[in-house]
Every structure is written in C-alpha cells, then in structure tokens.
Design a protein around this motif. Structure first.
Motif: not given
Length: 757
Positions: A591-592, A628-632, A646-649, A677-680
């Motif tokens: 994710g990074v 990935m959407t959350l990360n962006m 949709s249905a992210p981790v 790496g976690s969007p949260i």
C-alpha cells in the motif's frame, strides 16, 4: 483475496500503444456522436441483460482426444453428447432418460460430471450447495453404461447435498468421497462403504480444507488416488487451534442466526496440516514425517510422484519464502528431501508438480532467474532445465504433450497486457515457439486435449467480446467456430464507442507504469474532463489487460457518455507479467509504494494530457482495490477528490494469515509496515468525498473492517457516506436487484460529486 487481483519493462509510447492495440492517438480522437445513437442505461447492463454474452456450456475432452463432450438440451432434459473435433459430428452418449432415477419423472440436474478411465461409467454431481465461494457439497450418482443402472452414492449417509469431491478409482470400480469431514470409499459392485478416516470432528477435517487454505492456496479437494488404485493420500487439518470468526445474519429469520468458522488473522494460530497415505487393502495409514512440521508450516500442494511409489509433498514455512519438496514412500512413509524453492521475499504461487515419463522428471514453476518460467526437474532434484528461458514471464501452463514432446504455455513477451499460446520442446531443443497467429491480437486462452492435438480457443480484446473456436493445434487451423457472439456484437454496434488507448507513464524513480485511458466518443481536447480511475493495485490482480471485460467495459462506456474520462493504472506489485522484482518490490509495506505509483501516474498523465481536470479526480475499487481507493484518498487528499471504496481491508491486521503475511511479512518484525501500509492509519487526512460500501455477510474481507474504519473517521470528525448490504458476501451480488442498486449508487455518486458537463 478475491478480485484477486518487471524490472525490465517494455517501453511503449502512447503512439506505439495506439498502433498495437488498434486505438487512435489523442489528436485523432475527436469524434461526434450520431444524434440518433442511443445512450446506454444501467438497466440495460445490469437488469435486462441486453448485452449478455453467449456461451457454450461446460465441456470435457475425452482422454484420448478423439472428441469432447458437452451437456445440451435433449428431448426430455439435458443430454451428454460427444463431438468429433474434425467433423463436428454429434452423438448422444447419455440421454436425459438414462439420468432419470426410478420413480422420478425428472432427470438429474447436471452440475458436473466425470468419466471412469474406460468410459464405462459416468459420475454425476447434482443438487449442489454453496460452501463459501463454490458449490462443493452435493449428491453423486453413478450410471453404469453397460447395464444402464443408475445408483446414488452414500448408502445410509444419503442426506441431501452432503457428499464432496467424489472421484472414480483408476479402475473405475470404486468411488472415494468426503462426508462430514471424513473420507469414504464405496464399492460400485457391492455398495460396501469403508471409512478411511473416523476422527473428523472437533476441528479435525480430512480430505478438505479450512477457509484460508481454500481461499489463498486455491485448493478444495483434499485427497488423491494413487495411479494403481491401491492407496489414497490425503490432507488432514487440525483447525482446533484457530480462533473462530463469527458472522451474524439479521435478515433471513425472525431471530438472528450465527455462522462460525476458523479464520486465522494476521499473527494468529494457523491450522496444523499433515499428510497421510492409507493402504486400501490393509486399511493401514502412514503419516510421513515432515521435519519441523507445526502450525508455523503449510502444505499447499501434494500429489503422486508420477507413479504409485511415492507422493511429493510441498512444505512451506509461514513466512512463505521457502518451499521444501519431499518424496514420501507409499509403503514405509519415509521422507526424502529432493528440491528447494527459495525467494528473498515471498513465494506467491503454488503449482502441482507435473510428472513426466512415469516419474523420472517433473515440470516446475520458478522465478529463480528473475522471471517466471517452467523448468524440467529430475526426480532427485539434481538436474534443472529452463524450458521457457527469456526476459519475460509465463502466465499459465496449458498442456503437456509427452507423445510429441511439447510443453504448451501462455505468455506475452512483447506486451504485458496481452496473452498468447507458445510451446517449447520438453528436451529443451526448441524454446518459446509462438502458436497463436498474429491476427488474434489481445487475450487468448486454450482448453487443450490431453494429446495436444486439439484445443478450444477463447479469444477476446478490450473492445471485442469473446469468440470460441475449435482449432487443430498444429498450424492453429480453425476447424469450427463454436461461439461468435454475433448477437452481442450487433447490439454493441448500436452505440458509438469511446476509444481506449493503452499507454505508459513513468513513476518518480523512472519505472514505467502501464495504463489505459478511455475518452468520451465526442471528446474535445480543448475542454476539461473529470477522470475516474478503476484500481486494484494488490498482488492478486492486473487491471490493464487487452481483454473483454463484459459489463465492466459497458459501465465505463456509460460513464464516458456522461462526460467522464475513465482510466486504470497497474502499480508495481500487481500481478502483471513484468518480472520478479516488479512483483516483490512491495514486500513488507503493501500500500505504500503502490499508492505512490498511482499518484505519480496521475501527475504524469495530467502533465501529458492537460484536458484532465485535476480538480475533479475520482477513484474506485473493490476488495484490494477498495483498500487502494482509501489509501489514495487518505494519503493524497489534494489529488483525489471522490472515492468509492467497496469491501476494503482498512487494517491489514484484520485479514487472513496466508495472504497478508505472504506480502506484508510476519509480526512483529514488520509491525511498522502493517501500520504504515494500512489505510486506517491515514484516515484522519480525508478531505474529499468517500462512499464506503460493505456486505455484512462477507466471509472474506470482514464487515468488521468497515466498522473499524467508521470509528476512526468518527474520531477525527471526517464526514463520509456509507452503504451496508445486509448479508451479502464479498462479491455483493446476492439478492434481487443488488447489482443494479450497487452500480446505480456508484454512478450517481460520481455524477453528483464530480459534476461532468
């Protein structure tokens, strides 16, 4: 993870890509829509099935390659027919009448079928029920073609939909299957049933797998007949040490119901896997001893080693950077180490060894050269020959023709978005001979007969629906067109299509990134357009492919008709055939680097194409693409303004051990990478519009993650939109109207917040 979905990348300029893919360049893309041409609607795509593709149903090549069988409508139900590949002459092998049980007026529904080796008996799988992601539990019947007797298997265990993975013995006189976590063998002559295992309870499962093995190792059927039919080798998993995950169904009954199943999350306890060999005559069971076997090891593959003398067991450490191959003697259970596959970071695929010449050699997949290739390895592991050598990746094994000495495989050395059939000689004298003709540009897949003489050829491209042909492999001569999809192609011709261009841009470190961009059919380069990115971005997917995407393609067309540009980028780490370094570069920090690549691509595209409105950028994805959407949105809030996740981790620690630890490393060594790496971790940075979507019945990426993210957004007073789909699984498809609702919501969200002209 579902939707699951290198160092020396091929450089393709936008102009070259346009030529290769039959697309027009930017200055030639200005077109005008015919005023009478109809616009696409969501109802056409997702409800009315206006653009439904044709199909040919499930087929089977006969073992000798003399024909292929199919299930087709007959006078009183479904018949099984055989076709001569040369003439396409059709003969009914088994009629629906033959598959009608005594006392019934209906033939069995054929969910699947298989033949005994001598084709004297037919095994029918029917009344199947879904277990997680596939219909793997049902009823089995055997038709004896010599007597026309139809018999249901299971004896006193004939409760509806309770048997799994039934298979004929090599001589066709017995069938083995799994029932209630134990393995049984049933004699077809006497109907006697022997239990090969009896300890299947309290977390012990024999001949099948737990949730995480099935999902991440893509393996369901957990037992193997020996070639001589004297032994059965099987997996046993002890899941009692794994914690249960609990899902609540609030909608189907008056009071909520609970589903529990073992699901080891990152850092938690895995099932203990073992392999056994049972002698069917003596009923004695051997347990081959694997050095250091424990819950910190996996057994992702096991098969008979080309004969009935031994099985080959693949033993993988929890970090998944080392695969130790052992031969286990079927008579003694003694094991001998013969081969090791080791990576610096992780092994991201597990294939069965394909045995040659009765077990003298086997075909093996490896990335030891820096590229994914097929090797011929001697039984003792001392000899290793690369049969597909070159600076490219193979993507799939299609067939092994030992009679004529050919290995058939899929690759695309010159264009990572495409796929073609190649072949190499098994002795290494000829390498990488292309079989697919040049006129089949795009994606090609083949279902080949065992003798390598015939194949069902599936071809499509980004704008061309799948067509299916029967070809003679030598010379790739098309004998018959089995499906031309003419009705679909005619319907597609009723509207003017937006053109798609495949291109490359460079990341900030100079690495080329592949992408595609679809501009409206009435595109005007002097205007500004909002852009929507479709993203996956994780190791289990490649979005930039020159293949038919069905409804996804049509939805993109609908978005362009509303005034959007649509695009997609494959960041490093995705499953693109670009070499080992490309895929392994994201290790320890999923994710990074991948999100940085997406950001770099947008920057480069906006610089190259000034008609992209950098104040109206949207992005969406599902599963890994949701993450990935959350990360962006969270990492690059100034660049990305509207996202649908949709249905992210959101938190990588919430996902399963096998997938997440493979790519992110083991805790606590890689704790920092999990956090970063976690969007949260970055949710507090949200500035744009976020629509978060999740099914409450998702057994794969749990609804728990959505609630964790919601709490974090609330904590930082970040406003967002949210939609839960009650009791829907990971695919968010179950239930009347679900898909249309889901896609309508996405479309409206982008229109409302990106405001296309």
């Amino acid at each position: 993870m579902n939707f699951k979905p290198f160092t020396k990348a091929l450089l393709i300029s936008a102009a070259t890509a346009s030529t290769l893919f039959g697309c027009q360049q930017e200055d030639k893309n200005t077109q005008h829509i015919n005023d009478t041409a109809p616009s696409l609607t969501l109802e056409q795509i997702y409800k009315d099935q206006t653009f439904r593709s044709d199909g040919i149903g499930r087929i089977r090549w006969l073992a000798d390659g003399s024909g292929y069988t199919a299930v087709e409508n007959g006078e009183s139900g479904k018949d099984i027919v055989v076709y001569n590949p040369d003439t396409l002459a059709r003969t009914v092998l088994v009629s629906a009448a033959q598959l009608t049980p005594k006392g019934s007026d209906k033939a069995l529904t054929i969910d699947d079928y298989s033949w005994s080796a001598d084709r004297s008996k037919l095994l029918i799988y029917t009344n199947s029920k879904k277990v997680w992601r596939s219909n793997s539990r049902g009823d089995y019947w055997v038709l004896d073609l010599s007597t026309n007797a139809l018999k249901q298997l299971g004896g006193e265990m004939q409760t509806p939909s309770s048997l799994m993975f039934a298979k004929f013995s090599p001589d066709g006189e017995q069938v083995a299957y799994v029932h209630a976590d134990n393995i049984y063998v049933e004699s077809l002559s006497s109907s006697a049933i022997d239990a090969l295992t009896k300890d299947g309870k309290d977390g012990i499962i024999n001949g099948l797998f737990d949730w995480v093995y099935e999902e991440e190792f893509i393996i369901r059927d957990g037992f193997r007949w020996s070639p001589d039919g004297q032994h059965i080798a099987y997996w046993q998993l002890d899941t009692s040490g794994s914690k249960d995950f609990i899902m609540i169904n609030n909608t189907d009954t008056l009071y909520p119901t609970i589903t529990k199943f073992p699901y080891p999350k990152v850092g938690e306890t895995n099932a203990l896997a073992k392999v056994a060999i049972v002698n069917l005559e003596t009923k004695k069971t051997l347990w081959p001893e694997l050095p250091n076997n424990s819950r910190e090891m996996y057994i992702p593959r096991m098969n008979w080693a080309g004969n009935s003398d031994a099985i080959l067991i693949q033993h993988v450490n929890r970090k998944q950077d080392t695969n130790l191959l052992y031969l286990a003697d079927a008579k003694t259970g003694n094991t001998r180490h013969v081969f090791t596959e080791k990576e610096e970071h992780f092994l991201d695929f597990y294939d069965d060894a394909h045995w040659l010449d009765g077990g003298e050699d086997f075909i093996w997949t490896s990335e030891r050269s820096g590229w994914r290739h097929f090797y011929k390895v001697s039984r003792d592991g001392s000899s290793l020959v690369n049969l597909t050598d070159g600076n490219f990746d193979v993507t799939g094994l299609q067939a092994i023709d030992q009679t004529n000495g050919w290995l058939y495989f899929i690759a695309s050395p010159d264009d990572v978005a495409q796929r073609y059939l190649y072949r190499s000689k098994l002795d290494g004298s000829v390498l990488n001979q292309r079989v697919t003709p040049n006129n089949f540009s795009g994606s090609n897949n083949y279902y080949m007969s065992d003798n390598g003489q015939w194949a069902i050829h599936y071809h499509s491209s980004f704008t061309e629906p799948t067509q299916i042909r029967l070809v003679a492999v030598d010379g790739h001569e098309t004998k018959h067109t089995l499906m031309d999809n003419k009705a679909l192609r005619d319907k597609l011709a009723t509207f003017e299509h937006a053109k798609t261009e495949f291109f490359q841009v460079k990341a900030q470190d100079g690495l080329p990134l592949d992408g595609y961009i679809t501009r409206p059919a009435d595109f005007d380069p002097n205007k500004k357009y909002p852009i929507i990115f479709f993203v996956y971005g994780e190791p289990w997917g490649q979005t930039v492919q020159d293949r038919w995407r069905g409804n996804s393609y049509l939805w993109d067309q609908l978005l362009t008709q509303k005034g959007f540009i649509v695009a997609s980028i494959d960041n490093r780490g995705t499953r693109a055939p670009k070499g080992q370094a490309w895929r392994k570069s994201i290790y320890g920090a999923v994710g990074v680097l991948s999100s940085r690549d997406q950001s770099d691509a947008l920057t480069a595209m906006a610089k190259q194409w000034p008609y992209i409105d950098t104040d109206r950028v949207g992005i969406w994805g599902h599963s890994g693409g949701g993450s990935m959407t959350l990360n962006m949105l969270f990492r690059y809030p100034k660049q990305y303004h509207v996202g649908i996740s949709s249905a992210p981790v959101p938190d990588q620690k919430l996902y399963d051990t096998i997938y997440q630890e493979r790519y992110s490393g083991l805790l606590p060594e890689y704790e920092e990478g999990y956090v970063e790496g976690s969007p949260i971790t970055h949710a507090k940075n949200l500035e744009g519009k976020l629509l978060l979507i999740h099914g409450t019945g998702d057994d794969n990426v749990h609804y728990q993650g959505a609630e964790s993210l919601i709490n974090e957004l609330i904590k930082h007073n970040r406003q967002f939109d949210f939609m839960s789909y009650p009791n829907r699984s990971h695919s968010i498809r179950e239930g009347e109207g679900t898909v249309l609702h889901y896609k309508t919501m996405q479309t409206n969200y982008f229109v409302e917040h990106l405001k296309p002209e």
